[in-house]
Design an enzyme around this catalytic site. Structure first.
Site, PDB file in Angstrom:
ATOM      1  N   TYR A  44       7.472  11.545  26.829  1.00  0.00           N
ATOM      2  CA  TYR A  44       8.496  11.561  25.978  1.00  0.00           C
ATOM      3  C   TYR A  44       8.150  11.368  24.515  1.00  0.00           C
ATOM      4  CZ  TYR A  44      11.551  10.995  30.300  1.00  0.00           C
ATOM      5  OH  TYR A  44      12.085  11.205  31.627  1.00  0.00           O
ATOM      6  N   GLU A  85      19.796  15.663  26.401  1.00  0.00           N
ATOM      7  CA  GLU A  85      20.105  16.622  27.722  1.00  0.00           C
ATOM      8  C   GLU A  85      20.540  17.830  27.602  1.00  0.00           C
ATOM      9  OE1 GLU A  85      19.007  15.151  30.183  1.00  0.00           O
ATOM     10  OE2 GLU A  85      19.284  12.837  29.409  1.00  0.00           O
TER      11      GLU A  85
END
Length: 545
Positions: free
Chosen positions: A409, A335
């Site tokens: 991803y 993140e």
């Protein structure tokens, strides 16, 4: 792999797969209003927001205003602001005059009697209230999370990348236009704190409530704006970074302070590794914050949220299956990587979400590379390949708020790692990654811009490379055979006709680079030997005979 790990891994794959779009999807008028730069959005440029709201935990409701300052780019008299039900706009005013609003789903088309003059700055103040959608599966199915901590105190947070900022506040809910700066004023019961983006300017106590005023001095994407409300305690450190001293602030639940002081050491290590690879942290003026949240985590700008249970890996598991994923706290590293790719460099259209997720997935391996060596990072990248589907393209549909497949991803990380192998110069590759964050500093971008930059800086025409890996779902396969003792035949198959990516091979003890096409090529060798494809390229290989 024990049963609990299998269950967690399956759940994670399901959540990622939920990002995928169906090629049969029928898009609606609402999708267009949300996902396109409508005429009612195009004519004005966001300059400043002052979002002021009060949160009422007992009724799970909010009430507030958003002052929207903008600059007129071209003549138009209708402005689009988005707010999703069940929230409702009470009124909108300009210069004290109440404005007429026509509602079409979440889009609120506001008529402006005052003539809008090109170059002028204007403001609209929007008042709203209601009970915002409660998040069902945050952060994937977003909204507001209403929970309580172990001591019975309210623990509340927003998360809304997919569903949109307009799920809890009235905004120009499209990524192409970022507001230049923003004041966020949040009123909560006085026994609680609110942590939002930027720096805390002041607090004000009135009766049984307390208002926290947070100011964001840098451009911010709308989904990056957040509120985090709870019985927080705070600790901090000073990081000596590339642009000077960076304030790193940490807010956690009172009972988790001791665990956080140990686990959050990964944040300083992250900053060291990512400034090396990507350049200076993009928001020194607004500080870096890591804030505990009642869900897994999200890349809110300068207010990264954390809910990984104070353990390494992804909820205690290694997504790569190699062991390297247990060397770091996945949520802190992943993140926070988004501060460079998502918050500094932001997509103009959700269809280009790979720009956020592929680079940030790749950042996990670069973190390992920095601290444990290149082969550690390479093993990690290769280990994630088991999670790639290769069923749908990575890029979604434009102008209808449509993401591409979940392969953005793991496949995305492997694509970038393959590009690193093609460049074959790690210092040059590092300069390219840092150059991206310099060239597109605080900007919204398109895939075309990123592709063109990478082609220019690598000195290679990468158009067919990106057409294959981003817009086509199949995995290229290198086919080869010996037509005689001294002639190796090879070509690319299972790919687009123009695919011509170079690749490194081992022929016995010799390492060579070839540039196959989809037509057969031949290579003269001294003798027939085993052919091994460099494992760090994300391709298949097959010997025909």
């Amino acid at each position: 792999m024990n049963l609990s790990i299998k269950i967690l891994s399956t759940l994670f794959l399901f959540l990622i797969a939920s990002l995928s779009y169906s090629q049969e999807t029928k898009f609606t008028r609402a999708d267009t209003l949300r996902g396109s730069i409508t005429p009612e959005r195009e004519w004005w440029d966001l300059n400043y927001y002052h979002l002021a709201l009060e949160v009422f935990p007992e009724t799970k409701s909010i009430k507030g205003t958003n002052t929207v300052r903008y600059q007129v780019k071209k003549a138009h008299q209708v402005l689009q602001i988005d707010l999703q039900e069940p929230l409702r706009i009470i009124d909108a005013k300009q210069n004290g005059q109440k404005l007429e609003i026509r509602k079409e789903g979440a889009a609120h088309l506001i008529s402006l009697p005052k003539k809008q003059i090109v170059g002028a700055f204007e403001e609209v103040i929007i008042s709203y209230e209601g009970q915002p959608k409660e998040a069902v599966r945050p952060p994937w199915d977003g909204g507001i999370t209403w929970q309580k901590d172990e001591n019975g105190n309210h623990f509340i947070a927003s998360s809304n990348q997919g569903i949109g900022s307009s799920i809890w506040w009235p905004s120009k809910d499209h990524p192409a236009d970022e507001v230049d700066s923003m004041l966020i004023s949040v009123t909560v019961p006085k026994n609680l704190m609110n942590i939002s983006n930027g720096r805390l300017r002041k607090t004000e106590t009135k009766g049984q409530t307390k208002t926290y005023h947070w100011f964001v001095s840098n451009p911010i994407n709308d989904y990056g704006v957040n509120i985090n409300i709870g019985d927080y305690v705070h600790f901090s450190e000073k990081y000596q970074g590339e642009k000077g001293v960076l304030d790193m602030e940490y807010y956690v639940m009172r009972d988790n302070l001791e665990k956080a002081e140990k686990q959050f050491m990964d944040a300083g290590r992250m900053m060291e590794a990512f400034e090396h690879w990507f350049g200076p942290y993009p928001f020194y003026e607004d500080s870096y914050k890591l804030v505990e949240a009642p869900y897994l985590g999200m890349e809110h700008q300068s207010s990264v949220t954390y809910g990984n249970g104070y353990r390494n890996g992804y909820r205690g598991t290694d997504l790569s299956g190699t062991g390297w994923g247990m060397k770091f706290d996945f949520i802190i590293i992943h993140e926070s990587g988004h501060e460079w790719f998502a918050n500094n460099i932001t997509y103009k259209d959700v269809a280009d979400m790979w720009i956020h997720e592929s680079f940030t997935n790749y950042s996990e391996s670069l973190y390992l590379d920095y601290f444990y060596g290149k082969e550690a990072g390479q093993e990690y990248v290769r280990g994630t390949r088991t999670r790639i589907d290769n069923k749908l393209p990575i890029i979604g549909r434009y102008s209808v708020n449509s993401r591409g497949s979940g392969d953005m991803y793991y496949k995305g990380g492997n694509i970038l790692n393959t590009l690193r192998e093609i460049v074959n110069d790690d210092e040059k590759w590092r300069k390219i990654l840092r150059g991206l964050n310099s060239e597109f500093y605080h900007q919204t971008v398109t895939t075309a811009q990123v592709e063109d930059y990478l082609s220019m800086e690598t000195g290679i025409d990468l158009s067919s490379f990106f057409d294959q890996y981003l817009r086509n779902s199949s995995l290229p396969v290198l086919e080869y055979f010996y037509s005689d003792e001294q002639t190796l035949q090879y070509r690319w198959s299972n790919c687009i006709a123009s695919f011509d990516m170079p690749i490194d091979l081992e022929l016995g003890e010799n390492k060579i680079r070839v540039i196959p096409s989809t037509k057969w090529s031949e290579l003269k060798v001294s003798k027939q030997t085993d052919v091994k494809v460099d494992l760090d390229y994300y391709v298949g290989s097959f010997r025909l005979r």
